[in-house]
Design an enzyme around this catalytic site. Structure first.
Site, PDB file in Angstrom:
ATOM      1  N   ASP A  62       8.660  -0.593  -4.848  1.00  0.00           N
ATOM      2  CA  ASP A  62       8.880  -1.971  -5.281  1.00  0.00           C
ATOM      3  C   ASP A  62       9.744  -1.930  -6.529  1.00  0.00           C
ATOM      4  O   ASP A  62       9.450  -1.181  -7.467  1.00  0.00           O
ATOM      5  CB  ASP A  62       7.549  -2.664  -5.571  1.00  0.00           C
ATOM      6  CG  ASP A  62       7.738  -4.100  -6.047  1.00  0.00           C
ATOM      7  OD1 ASP A  62       8.547  -4.815  -5.440  1.00  0.00           O
ATOM      8  OD2 ASP A  62       7.067  -4.496  -7.029  1.00  0.00           O
ATOM      9  N   GLU A  99      12.334  -2.699  -0.305  1.00  0.00           N
ATOM     10  CA  GLU A  99      12.563  -4.102   0.036  1.00  0.00           C
ATOM     11  C   GLU A  99      14.051  -4.370   0.260  1.00  0.00           C
ATOM     12  O   GLU A  99      14.894  -3.781  -0.405  1.00  0.00           O
ATOM     13  CB  GLU A  99      12.074  -5.016  -1.093  1.00  0.00           C
ATOM     14  CG  GLU A  99      10.584  -5.008  -1.306  1.00  0.00           C
ATOM     15  CD  GLU A  99      10.194  -5.869  -2.496  1.00  0.00           C
ATOM     16  OE1 GLU A  99       9.433  -6.829  -2.306  1.00  0.00           O
ATOM     17  OE2 GLU A  99      10.662  -5.579  -3.603  1.00  0.00           O
ATOM     18  N   ASP A 116       2.377  -4.905  -9.109  1.00  0.00           N
ATOM     19  CA  ASP A 116       3.519  -4.139  -8.620  1.00  0.00           C
ATOM     20  C   ASP A 116       3.095  -3.021  -7.679  1.00  0.00           C
ATOM     21  O   ASP A 116       3.746  -2.774  -6.659  1.00  0.00           O
ATOM     22  CB  ASP A 116       4.307  -3.572  -9.800  1.00  0.00           C
ATOM     23  CG  ASP A 116       4.900  -4.663 -10.682  1.00  0.00           C
ATOM     24  OD1 ASP A 116       5.277  -5.717 -10.134  1.00  0.00           O
ATOM     25  OD2 ASP A 116       4.973  -4.470 -11.904  1.00  0.00           O
TER      26      ASP A 116
END
Length: 275
Positions: A74, A178, A259
């Site tokens: 992330d 992502e 996170d």
């Protein structure tokens, strides 16, 4: 700048022969012994320095040994990368160089304004004043210094990203990230500078080609709801403001770092996508 396709010859450790220019002093040419130079570009940077870029044909690097490990990543602003293993890699900062770049940017803007006024006076009076030449030289000097500090920051950031991405590729066989649209996120003026400094796009680009080089697998997933879903039980707790960095799942009671929880969800999404 100009580009040529003629043959270049490495003469020595720090010497290379270019068409028309002849023998010039360079650096790192000892790394070109195993490759064939196909194209060269000579360019003058705003820093006042000349650079030689070479397109070299070499053999593909050997695949790295398998580790059997998988990770979800992330990306963030406070920390550049957070892994599903709970490791946080900080964002690049160069406070001294950034301070110097800001100082010379201010000097450059002021001196440019002075030059503009002087030139307008000269055009109006049809005569040259002594201060014009001095202001112009100061302006050029400020422009060059500003460019040098900005280039120093960019080079240090690129070096940091290279070391980080290489370390990740060596540790993991499968990396899930992502599919963020950084350009769209920069429309938020409160976070635009922090996102640009983090260089998410550059990080992803480096990760992609290094995975292809060394025989590792990179998977991209949609970022939807990764920070809202409990990675333990799958409960969707709804959107949260950015100042909420930790939360507890109301269904199963699991305590989450925002996170790290998102990184775990990214990993789960990637594994589900590949079956």
């Amino acid at each position: 700048s100009y580009t040529g396709r003629s043959t270049c010859h490495v003469l020595a450790k720090r010497r290379i022969r270019l068409p028309k220019l002849g023998s010039i002093r360079t650096s790192k040419t000892n790394q070109l012994n195993s490759g064939r130079i196909k194209r060269y570009t000579v360019s003058l940077e705003p820093t006042g320095r000349y650079y030689l870029s070479l397109q070299v044909e070499v053999e593909a690097p050997q695949a790295l040994p398998k580790t059997g490990r998988m990770v979800g990543l992330d990306v963030g602003v406070a920390d550049l990368v957070i892994s599903s293993d709970g490791v946080k890699y900080g964002t690049f900062h160069a406070p001294w160089a950034e301070k110097q770049a800001t100082k010379w940017q201010s000097k450059y803007a002021k001196r440019k304004h002075q030059v503009t006024i002087t030139v307008r006076q000269w055009n109006h009076n049809h005569k040259t004043v002594k201060e014009e030449l001095n202001d112009y030289q100061n302006w050029q000097r400020a422009q060059q210094q500003k460019a040098r500090y900005q280039a120093k920051i960019a080079n240090q950031r690129k070096d940091y990203l290279h070391k980080l991405t290489t370390a990740l590729v060596k540790q993991y066989d499968v990396i899930v990230i992502e599919d963020l649209k950084a350009k769209n996120l920069q429309k938020n003026h409160c976070l635009a500078k922090a996102i640009a400094n983090a260089s998410w796009f550059q990080f992803r680009t480096m990760l992609a080609y290094k995975c292809a080089w060394y025989g590792k697998k990179l998977i991209t997933v949609k970022p939807n709801y990764t920070s809202q879903i409990c990675s333990h039980c799958g409960y969707h707790s709804g959107p949260k403001p950015l100042n909420i960095r930790e939360w507890t799942c109301p269904k199963c009671g699991t305590y989450h770092d925002r996170d790290i929880n998102a990184a775990v969800n990214i990993l789960h999404k990637g594994l589900k996508a590949v079956g």
